[in-house]
Design an enzyme around this catalytic site. Sequence first.
Site, short mmCIF file in Angstrom:
data_model
loop_
_atom_site.label_atom_id
_atom_site.label_comp_id
_atom_site.label_asym_id
_atom_site.label_seq_id
_atom_site.Cartn_x
_atom_site.Cartn_y
_atom_site.Cartn_z
N ARG A 37 -27.37 9.72 -16.14
CA ARG A 37 -26.39 10.72 -15.71
C ARG A 37 -26.87 12.14 -15.99
O ARG A 37 -26.56 13.06 -15.24
CB ARG A 37 -25.04 10.46 -16.40
CG ARG A 37 -24.32 9.24 -15.83
CD ARG A 37 -22.99 9.00 -16.48
NE ARG A 37 -22.24 7.97 -15.75
CZ ARG A 37 -21.07 7.48 -16.14
NH1 ARG A 37 -20.50 7.93 -17.24
NH2 ARG A 37 -20.47 6.56 -15.42
N LYS A 198 -11.23 -11.18 -9.97
CA LYS A 198 -9.82 -11.36 -9.64
C LYS A 198 -9.38 -10.58 -8.41
O LYS A 198 -9.70 -9.41 -8.26
CB LYS A 198 -8.96 -10.92 -10.84
CG LYS A 198 -9.17 -11.78 -12.08
CD LYS A 198 -8.26 -11.31 -13.22
CE LYS A 198 -8.42 -12.20 -14.44
NZ LYS A 198 -7.51 -11.77 -15.54
N GLY A 355 -19.64 -0.79 -11.62
CA GLY A 355 -20.53 -1.14 -12.72
C GLY A 355 -21.32 -2.42 -12.52
O GLY A 355 -22.55 -2.42 -12.62
N GLY A 378 -14.75 4.14 -11.69
CA GLY A 378 -13.36 4.18 -11.25
C GLY A 378 -13.12 5.08 -10.06
O GLY A 378 -12.31 4.77 -9.19
#
Length: 400
Positions: A37, A198, A355, A378
């Site tokens: 990063r 999920k 990720g 996110g």
Amino acid sequence: MAEFKTIDDMDLNGKAVLIRVDLNVPVDQGRVTDTTRIDKIVPTVKDIQAKGGIPVLMAHFGRPKGKPVESMSLKQIVPALEAALGQNVAFATDCIGGPAKRVVAALEPGDVALLENTRFHEGEEKNDQIFAASLAALGGAYINDAFSASHRAHASTEGLARLLEAGAGRLMEAELKALDAALGNPQRPVAAVVGGAKVSTKLDLLMNLIEKVDHLIIGGGMANTFLVAKGVEVGKSLAERDMADTARAILEKAESGGCTIHLPTDIVVAREFKAGAESEVLPVDQCPADAMILDAGSETVNAIREIFAKCRTLVWNGPLGAFEIAPFDRATNAAAQAAAEATREGKLVSVAGGGDTVAALNQAGVAGDFTFISTAGGAFLEWMEGKDLPGVAALYAAAN
């Protein structure tokens, strides 16, 4: 695509330029263990310096909940930042007030400064106007280069863009252009790969994608829930049986909207989830009652290759199987390599993020071959879900 300003559109000469960056990097015993990063912000810093601007970096680190926490000080990032930039970096022990003002006032052209963790103040996460104004007082222009933090309406991501001339840094610019090419204004047909454990965690994502893509490939534990919804027995596999009605609703909405959903047609099953576990490939409707589905089979992979071959754009989020453990990484690896090959040949625009996705593509050895890989986590997922990102929306508003 809505317009936003970039470094190229702004007069930065002689100005202290506040740059929101992502320095939330892994640290072990005060040492940065992965500089990815940090390395990505170097082009923005150098280009601002080339235009006569003086970069003043702002970032958060961890979750100090509005109070100074020594272990979350950005001071420990300075050595890695200096190594990446190839120059000394002045450090301010606060991001506002006297300590910040003194450091910024002492800067000369060619210098770089880093302000202390913005989350040491409650006003950051509350997007407090007074706190944002205190930040704005330090500079003459604002650059947001932290797409990964722009899904939050914080003072340093949203508030500042309304107080100073605002634009996107090189990383933000590349991300926004890649995302527009993937779903905003893509070349068709468009395919999406969505994997993971999920359905319940990716409902918004699936609902948004079936309205925007032509082919939706579902893998991982999520696929098992869809198989249950279609009446297929999945043995001891991970599946959200209580989500079967929701899965059926997604299948029906996709069919009526012209989106083809692709599920595994053959499966890799095992009785144990461990490296080297004895496994076998079976038709999708023949999972033994005492076994688990841990990957897709070669027939499924061949079908995915054919989809990629006829599509022009691909969006990828999540693995096709339990890729962390061999041999259950084969489908993810093979499909990723097929996408990479089509991208190298100029036949496919491929954008991936999340990720597990980044880890899986690195493991497959193809991360460098995709058109764009987002490390935004996110923020990338919320973009895929069709949500507005406050930090990005503020840049568009500032330019219009």
